[in-house]
Design a protein around this motif. Structure first.
Motif, short mmCIF file in Angstrom:
data_model
loop_
_atom_site.label_atom_id
_atom_site.label_comp_id
_atom_site.label_asym_id
_atom_site.label_seq_id
_atom_site.Cartn_x
_atom_site.Cartn_y
_atom_site.Cartn_z
N GLY A 7 -29.90 -67.50 -10.59
CA GLY A 7 -28.72 -66.49 -10.19
C GLY A 7 -27.79 -67.05 -9.23
O GLY A 7 -26.64 -66.52 -8.95
N ARG A 8 -28.28 -68.26 -8.73
CA ARG A 8 -27.00 -68.54 -7.64
C ARG A 8 -25.76 -68.97 -8.21
O ARG A 8 -25.57 -69.58 -9.17
N ILE A 9 -24.78 -69.00 -7.53
CA ILE A 9 -23.39 -69.14 -7.66
C ILE A 9 -23.20 -70.60 -6.85
O ILE A 9 -22.83 -70.31 -5.75
N VAL A 10 -22.87 -71.68 -7.31
CA VAL A 10 -22.71 -72.80 -6.32
C VAL A 10 -21.19 -73.28 -6.68
O VAL A 10 -20.84 -73.51 -7.64
N VAL A 11 -20.77 -73.55 -5.43
CA VAL A 11 -19.44 -73.94 -5.45
C VAL A 11 -19.06 -75.27 -4.76
O VAL A 11 -19.69 -75.41 -3.65
N ARG A 24 -12.80 -69.01 -3.69
CA ARG A 24 -12.39 -67.72 -3.89
C ARG A 24 -12.76 -67.01 -5.03
O ARG A 24 -13.36 -65.92 -5.17
N TRP A 25 -12.69 -67.81 -6.06
CA TRP A 25 -13.18 -67.33 -7.65
C TRP A 25 -14.65 -67.30 -7.54
O TRP A 25 -15.33 -66.38 -8.00
N ALA A 26 -15.37 -68.27 -6.94
CA ALA A 26 -17.14 -68.12 -6.67
C ALA A 26 -17.47 -66.88 -5.99
O ALA A 26 -18.28 -66.24 -6.45
N ALA A 27 -16.44 -66.69 -4.95
CA ALA A 27 -16.87 -65.41 -3.93
C ALA A 27 -16.70 -64.21 -4.99
O ALA A 27 -17.63 -63.11 -4.95
N ARG A 28 -15.38 -64.08 -5.71
CA ARG A 28 -15.46 -62.86 -6.51
C ARG A 28 -16.50 -62.69 -7.40
O ARG A 28 -16.72 -61.60 -7.65
N PRO A 36 -26.25 -64.66 -5.06
CA PRO A 36 -26.03 -65.34 -3.70
C PRO A 36 -25.06 -66.59 -4.13
O PRO A 36 -25.01 -66.99 -5.19
N LEU A 37 -24.11 -66.79 -2.94
CA LEU A 37 -23.04 -67.89 -3.12
C LEU A 37 -23.47 -68.92 -2.32
O LEU A 37 -23.95 -68.75 -0.93
N GLU A 38 -23.60 -70.33 -2.88
CA GLU A 38 -23.87 -71.45 -2.06
C GLU A 38 -22.64 -72.34 -2.16
O GLU A 38 -22.17 -72.74 -3.27
N LEU A 80 -12.26 -67.23 2.56
CA LEU A 80 -13.20 -66.27 2.49
C LEU A 80 -12.83 -65.23 3.76
O LEU A 80 -12.69 -65.73 4.68
N PRO A 81 -13.01 -63.86 3.20
CA PRO A 81 -13.19 -63.04 4.38
C PRO A 81 -14.30 -63.45 5.32
O PRO A 81 -15.58 -63.96 4.91
N PRO A 82 -14.10 -63.10 6.47
CA PRO A 82 -15.32 -63.51 7.68
C PRO A 82 -16.65 -62.85 7.31
O PRO A 82 -17.59 -63.65 7.65
N ALA A 83 -16.70 -61.78 6.60
CA ALA A 83 -18.06 -61.04 6.59
C ALA A 83 -18.65 -61.75 5.14
O ALA A 83 -19.99 -61.16 4.99
#
Length: 144
Positions: A7-11, A24-28, A36-38, A80-83
């Motif tokens: 399930g991870r999205i790796v950028v 930005r694309w991966a975070a969206r 989860p974003l990595e 990315l936004p801070p949070a």
């Protein structure tokens, strides 16, 4: 049999404007899917060749790993936004193989189409080309 994706999205992050777009694309995508974003930045220890072969650098404060950490931190702060929850990883080695290794078990690997060292007219840089051909998961290449 290949392992199931976790399930991870790796950028991949190299600090270039296109890697910021990839972040930005991966975070969206991570926000939409709850994945989860990595973020991964790769660094290599440069080989310096002297008259008698490999010469280790003797530069005070020289640290490619420190530089990679700074690149990763600055890119994530800018894109990315801070949070935003993101796991940060540094990997040593050639960028293509290191990113492919980082993507093992991931659902998707996200990259900018060209990094800092690609020629201006190239559609894909060498790292993106390598990952498209060798990654064990879907690869998304962000063009802008």
């Amino acid at each position: 049999m290949a392992p199931q994706p976790d399930g991870r999205i790796v950028v991949g992050v190299d600090g270039s404007p296109l890697s910021h777009a990839a972040v930005r694309w991966a975070a969206r995508m991570a926000a939409l899917t709850g994945s989860p974003l990595e973020a991964v930045t790769v660094w290599e220890f440069p080989g310096l060749h002297g008259e008698h072969g490999l010469v280790p650098p003797a530069l005070d404060g020289f640290g490619p790993e420190r530089r990679a950490t700074r690149i990763l931190d600055e890119a994530l702060a800018a894109a990315l936004p801070p949070a935003t929850a993101v796991r940060r990883h540094l990997k040593a080695g050639p960028p293509g193989p290191a990113l492919v290794s980082a993507a093992a078990g991931a659902t998707v690997l996200v990259l900018g189409s060209r990094g800092r060292s690609a020629p201006a007219g190239a559609l894909l840089g060498t790292t993106a080309q390598y990952c498209v051909h060798h990654a064990p998961c879907t690869v998304v290449v962000v063009k802008r």
